[in-house]
Enzyme design. Structure first.
Site, mmCIF file in Angstrom:
data_model
loop_
_atom_site.group_PDB
_atom_site.id
_atom_site.type_symbol
_atom_site.label_atom_id
_atom_site.label_comp_id
_atom_site.label_asym_id
_atom_site.label_seq_id
_atom_site.Cartn_x
_atom_site.Cartn_y
_atom_site.Cartn_z
ATOM 1 C CG ASP A 268 5.296 -1.384 10.149
ATOM 2 O OD1 ASP A 268 5.653 -2.578 10.235
ATOM 3 O OD2 ASP A 268 4.322 -1.007 9.470
ATOM 4 C CB THR B 254 8.904 -2.967 0.518
ATOM 5 O OG1 THR B 254 8.361 -4.142 -0.100
ATOM 6 C CG2 THR B 254 9.350 -1.997 -0.565
ATOM 7 C CG ASN B 255 9.612 1.181 1.959
ATOM 8 O OD1 ASN B 255 10.699 1.504 1.490
ATOM 9 N ND2 ASN B 255 8.499 1.161 1.231
ATOM 10 N N GLY C 97 9.016 -3.617 7.441
ATOM 11 C CA GLY C 97 8.370 -4.469 6.459
ATOM 12 C C GLY C 97 9.379 -5.084 5.516
ATOM 13 C CB SER D 150 5.059 -8.270 15.007
ATOM 14 O OG SER D 150 5.991 -7.797 14.049
ATOM 15 C CG ASP D 151 3.051 -7.132 9.522
ATOM 16 O OD1 ASP D 151 2.985 -8.289 10.007
ATOM 17 O OD2 ASP D 151 3.215 -6.926 8.304
ATOM 18 C CG ASP E 104 -0.738 -4.650 6.276
ATOM 19 O OD1 ASP E 104 -0.222 -4.105 5.279
ATOM 20 O OD2 ASP E 104 -0.334 -4.439 7.433
#
Length: 263
Positions: free
Chosen positions: A6, A10-11, A8, A109-110, A131
């Site tokens: 996943d 940030t991470n 993102g 996509s998340d 989210d």
């Protein structure tokens, strides 16, 4: 063993799925100049520390909202594991029974993964899927799978970063759960309190306004994202599932593989 990735803003979250269960999860900061070799080296060290042979991987499913690292991730899996990763996109929505009824006919996509997993957890329900990532996203999905509304706002990490960027004298803080007392007499702790409780109040306030606008529906609310776990014990408004996105990525991956094999 399957890698669920996943990516993102940030991470980058790497989760291993082994023998029908989610195993280890590791976080690597998202950085556009990370190379395939660097990503592999970090993963190998993390896996070694957990006594896991990372070379038992047989597949990889990737959700990414940070395109700059997609090439390095693809190269890493191809070069070091002989795996072609499967990237999830909003183009897969219709295959999964999701209709994107927004002005822009695309979503991250998340978000798609969140919605797919939430619909599995709460079938035949109207949903408010939240989210709490770098950006906080409120998704409104009806029981037919129509994504018909959204609210976007800064996430907790954005708020913390804005304090650093926009002030010269205030201390840098990490937001952890403060005491139940909101008021403080120290600068750092009062800033932490304001960020923590201010963000939570924003989320709860938006939820209440959405519920008022959608008063004819019985919305099931579920939240996920990096910041969601910080609020597990301080809100009764949210049902929190920190693995929601990961579950959704896995479900979509399985559907895509099944669809490919059925051709």
């Amino acid at each position: 063993m399957l890698a669920i990735v996943d990516v993102g803003n940030t991470n980058i979250k790497f989760t291993l799925y082994v023998d029908g269960e989610f195993s280890e999860s590791w976080y690597i900061s998202t950085y556009h100049e990370r190379t395939a070799s660097e990503l592999y080296a970090i993963l190998r060290v993390l896996a070694s520390q957990a006594n896991i042979n990372i070379h038992h991987l047989v597949g990889a499913a990737v959700s990414s909202v940070f395109p700059a690292v997609n090439g390095s991730i693809t190269e890493m899996f191809k070069s070091f594991f002989n795996i072609v990763p499967v990237f999830i996109t909003s183009a897969h929505a219709s295959l999964l029974g999701i209709n994107i009824c927004l002005a822009q006919n695309t979503i991250g996509s998340d978000r798609l993964a969140d919605i797919v997993a939430a619909r599995t957890l709460y079938p035949d329900r109207d949903l408010l899927v939240i989210d709490m990532g770098t950006i906080t996203v409120f998704n409104l999905v009806n029981k037919n799978g129509d994504l018909y509304g959204q609210v976007l706002s800064p996430g907790l990490a954005c708020l913390v970063k804005s304090v650093r960027l926009c002030t010269a004298a205030l201390p840098q803080v990490c937001v952890n759960k403060p005491t139940t007392k909101v008021i403080s007499d120290a600068t750092a702790s009062s800033l932490e309190s304001g960020l923590y409780w201010g963000y939570l109040s924003m989320v709860e306030g938006v939820i209440q306004r959405i519920l008022k606008e959608e008063s004819g529906k019985s919305l099931q609310t579920v939240a996920t994202g990096g910041a969601s776990n910080f609020f597990r014990d301080t809100t009764h408004v949210l049902s929190i599932d920190k693995l929601l996105t990961t579950k959704g990525i896995l479900q979509i991956y399985r559907k895509l593989i099944e669809n490919e094999e059925g051709r």
